[in-house]
Scaffold this motif. Sequence first.
Motif, PDB file in Angstrom:
ATOM      1  N   UNK A 289      -4.262 -20.966 -68.530  1.00 47.81           N
ATOM      2  CA  UNK A 289      -4.662 -22.156 -69.278  1.00 47.81           C
ATOM      3  C   UNK A 289      -5.112 -23.270 -68.329  1.00 47.81           C
ATOM      4  N   UNK A 290      -4.360 -23.465 -67.255  1.00 49.66           N
ATOM      5  CA  UNK A 290      -4.719 -24.494 -66.276  1.00 49.66           C
ATOM      6  C   UNK A 290      -6.061 -24.190 -65.618  1.00 49.66           C
ATOM      7  N   UNK A 291      -6.309 -22.911 -65.322  1.00 46.78           N
ATOM      8  CA  UNK A 291      -7.580 -22.527 -64.706  1.00 46.78           C
ATOM      9  C   UNK A 291      -8.743 -22.795 -65.661  1.00 46.78           C
ATOM     10  N   UNK A 292      -8.545 -22.500 -66.956  1.00 44.89           N
ATOM     11  CA  UNK A 292      -9.592 -22.770 -67.941  1.00 44.89           C
ATOM     12  C   UNK A 292      -9.874 -24.267 -68.043  1.00 44.89           C
ATOM     13  N   UNK A 293      -8.823 -25.083 -68.006  1.00 41.55           N
ATOM     14  CA  UNK A 293      -9.011 -26.533 -68.032  1.00 41.55           C
ATOM     15  C   UNK A 293      -9.729 -27.043 -66.801  1.00 41.55           C
ATOM     16  N   UNK A 294      -9.396 -26.483 -65.634  1.00 40.14           N
ATOM     17  CA  UNK A 294     -10.071 -26.882 -64.399  1.00 40.14           C
ATOM     18  C   UNK A 294     -11.547 -26.514 -64.444  1.00 40.14           C
ATOM     19  N   UNK A 312      -5.711 -29.595 -71.162  1.00 39.23           N
ATOM     20  CA  UNK A 312      -5.445 -28.174 -70.949  1.00 39.23           C
ATOM     21  C   UNK A 312      -4.710 -27.922 -69.642  1.00 39.23           C
ATOM     22  N   UNK A 313      -5.109 -28.631 -68.604  1.00 37.33           N
ATOM     23  CA  UNK A 313      -4.428 -28.464 -67.314  1.00 37.33           C
ATOM     24  C   UNK A 313      -2.962 -28.885 -67.445  1.00 37.33           C
ATOM     25  N   UNK A 314      -2.727 -30.012 -68.141  1.00 38.80           N
ATOM     26  CA  UNK A 314      -1.359 -30.465 -68.354  1.00 38.80           C
ATOM     27  C   UNK A 314      -0.530 -29.447 -69.116  1.00 38.80           C
ATOM     28  N   UNK A 315      -1.087 -28.929 -70.215  1.00 31.36           N
ATOM     29  CA  UNK A 315      -0.375 -27.915 -71.010  1.00 31.36           C
ATOM     30  C   UNK A 315      -0.126 -26.654 -70.196  1.00 31.36           C
ATOM     31  N   UNK A 317       0.146 -26.379 -66.861  1.00 40.53           N
ATOM     32  CA  UNK A 317       1.129 -26.588 -65.794  1.00 40.53           C
ATOM     33  C   UNK A 317       2.551 -26.695 -66.338  1.00 40.53           C
ATOM     34  N   UNK A 318       2.675 -27.060 -67.619  1.00 40.49           N
ATOM     35  CA  UNK A 318       3.980 -27.382 -68.199  1.00 40.49           C
ATOM     36  C   UNK A 318       5.083 -26.362 -67.921  1.00 40.49           C
ATOM     37  N   UNK A 319       4.889 -25.071 -68.229  1.00 45.16           N
ATOM     38  CA  UNK A 319       6.011 -24.133 -68.066  1.00 45.16           C
ATOM     39  C   UNK A 319       6.190 -23.607 -66.644  1.00 45.16           C
ATOM     40  N   UNK A 320       5.214 -23.813 -65.790  1.00 42.70           N
ATOM     41  CA  UNK A 320       5.194 -23.107 -64.504  1.00 42.70           C
ATOM     42  C   UNK A 320       6.355 -23.509 -63.605  1.00 42.70           C
ATOM     43  N   UNK A 321       6.515 -24.796 -63.352  1.00 44.65           N
ATOM     44  CA  UNK A 321       7.515 -25.251 -62.383  1.00 44.65           C
ATOM     45  C   UNK A 321       8.943 -24.929 -62.827  1.00 44.65           C
ATOM     46  N   UNK A 322       9.369 -25.321 -64.053  1.00 39.83           N
ATOM     47  CA  UNK A 322      10.750 -24.981 -64.450  1.00 39.83           C
ATOM     48  C   UNK A 322      11.003 -23.481 -64.539  1.00 39.83           C
ATOM     49  N   UNK A 323       9.999 -22.712 -64.970  1.00 37.90           N
ATOM     50  CA  UNK A 323      10.186 -21.254 -65.063  1.00 37.90           C
ATOM     51  C   UNK A 323      10.302 -20.624 -63.676  1.00 37.90           C
ATOM     52  N   UNK A 324       9.521 -21.102 -62.713  1.00 38.11           N
ATOM     53  CA  UNK A 324       9.625 -20.575 -61.348  1.00 38.11           C
ATOM     54  C   UNK A 324      10.987 -20.903 -60.757  1.00 38.11           C
ATOM     55  N   UNK A 325      11.488 -22.130 -61.016  1.00 33.68           N
ATOM     56  CA  UNK A 325      12.817 -22.491 -60.528  1.00 33.68           C
ATOM     57  C   UNK A 325      13.886 -21.593 -61.126  1.00 33.68           C
ATOM     58  N   UNK A 326      13.792 -21.362 -62.437  1.00 33.09           N
ATOM     59  CA  UNK A 326      14.809 -20.564 -63.124  1.00 33.09           C
ATOM     60  C   UNK A 326      14.747 -19.091 -62.724  1.00 33.09           C
ATOM     61  N   UNK A 327      13.595 -18.622 -62.272  1.00 35.97           N
ATOM     62  CA  UNK A 327      13.434 -17.228 -61.864  1.00 35.97           C
ATOM     63  C   UNK A 327      14.019 -16.933 -60.489  1.00 35.97           C
ATOM     64  N   UNK A 328      14.344 -17.961 -59.731  1.00 33.88           N
ATOM     65  CA  UNK A 328      14.755 -17.763 -58.336  1.00 33.88           C
ATOM     66  C   UNK A 328      15.930 -16.795 -58.179  1.00 33.88           C
ATOM     67  N   UNK A 329      17.050 -16.962 -58.908  1.00 37.46           N
ATOM     68  CA  UNK A 329      18.148 -15.989 -58.752  1.00 37.46           C
ATOM     69  C   UNK A 329      17.757 -14.580 -59.166  1.00 37.46           C
ATOM     70  N   UNK A 330      16.943 -14.451 -60.232  1.00 33.08           N
ATOM     71  CA  UNK A 330      16.530 -13.129 -60.694  1.00 33.08           C
ATOM     72  C   UNK A 330      15.611 -12.450 -59.692  1.00 33.08           C
TER      73      UNK A 330
END
Length: 409
Positions: A289-294, A312-315, A317-330
Motif C-alpha cells: 500500500x505504501x509503495x502504491x501511494x509513493x 495511502x502511504x500513511x495507511x 506504514x501503519x501496521x509495519x512498525x508495531x508488527x515488526x516489533x511484535x514479531x521479534x521474539x517469534x
Amino acid sequence: MATFFLVIIYLAFISLGLPDSLLGVAWPVMQLEYGARLETAGLLFMTIAGGTIISSLASGTVLKRFGTGNVTFVSCLMTAGALLGFTFAPSLVWLIICAIPLGLGAGSVDAGLNNYVATHYKAHHMSWLHCFWGVGATLGPIIMSQFISEQNSWRQGYLTIAGIQFALVVILFFTLPLWNKVARNSNITLSEESEDSKSLFYDEDAKDIKPLKIRGVKLALISFLFYCGVEATMGLWGSSFLVNVKELPVAVAAQWVSLYYAGITIGRFITGFITLVSNRTLIRVGQITALAGAALLFLPLPSSFSLVGFIMIGLGLAPIFPCMLHETPARFGKEHSQTIMGYQMAVAYTGSTFMPPLLGFIASQSTIGIFPFFIVVFVAAMIFGSEKLNVLLKNKDLLKGKNTNSKVL
C-alpha cells in the motif's frame, strides 16, 4: 486500575507524537524568518534524532535505576521545556540547543513505554499505543497550521504544544505511585503472550550465538532502517514538496501532512482489532500500500493525487512498525529478543536521523522535486529486506517441519 493507567500511558504517547511532526510543517515559515537554507531543517532534525538515539541506547540502564514512571516524568518535562525554548528562540543556534533535550527526552519515553506495555499488557495494545502516537503526530500539524494560517505565527503553535506537554507533566507527577503498583498487580507476562515464540532460527547453542550473527537479524535491521527513513522523510519534507513543487499554500500543505499522520493513526487503530491476520501478512499488505501511494507522488499527476498518495502511504506504514516489533521474539527467540529489540530501535532512529537530512542536502543542490523518487526507493528497500527475511523464515519453517516428521517416523 490497569485500564485507567493505560489511558495515562496512551496520553504520554500522544505527547510523544505531538512534537515529531511540527518542524517539517513549520519549517517553510521558520526558514523565511531566520533566513536559513533549506537543508538547515535536516540539521535540526538530525540533532533531535541523534539525542533520541543516545537516550534509547542508555534507556536500559536508566530505566533499571530510576523506574519507568520517573523516567517518563522527567523526559516529558525535558520535552516540554525544549518546546518552550523553540517558542522564544532568537536564532538558529538556540533552536539547535533546544533540539538536544527534545531528542533526549523523546528517546527515553519511547523505549520505556514500549517496554512497559510489552511486559504488562496484551499484544494488541502495542498497535494501539503507536496509534496514539499517530494521534499526537496528527494533531501537531493541525494546531500549527491554524496558527500559521490565522496569525502567521509558528511560535504560537510551539507555545500551544508546550502547554499541552506541561499539562501532561502535571498528570504524570500525580500518577507516579501507580507505575509500580500496576506492574505488581499485572499477571500478563511475555511468556503468556505466545507459546510458540521460540525462534525459527533457534538451536541448542542459542545462548552462545551473538545476536547479530543470528540469521535474518541484519535483514530485519534493514527493514527498520528504511521504514523509519520513509516515515520521517515524509513528515519532514512532505510540506516543502507540496509548497515548492505542487504550489500549495503553506497552511494547506500542513493539513495534507496531518492527513498522512491521520492515515498512520487510523491504520494502527484498526490493526489493533485484527487478530486473525498474521503480523507477516499485515506487514506485506502495508508495504504494498505504501509503495502504491509513493508511486502516486512520483507520477506526473494533478495535486489531488498527491493527497491520496500521502494518505495511502500513511495507511500502509501503519501496521509495519508495531508488527515488526511484535514479531521479534517469534523470529529470533526470547533468548536474544531484548538485545535485538534494542538494535532494531537504534537502527530505526538512525534511519530517522540520517535519511531526511540526506534528502535535504541533495535537494539543496538540485530540487525538492526529487522527494517522491527517494520515497519510492526507501519503500522498495524496506520491502527487499522484509521479503528476504520472509524467505529465510519460510525455508527454516519447512526444514523444522521435515525434522519433526522424521522424528515421528
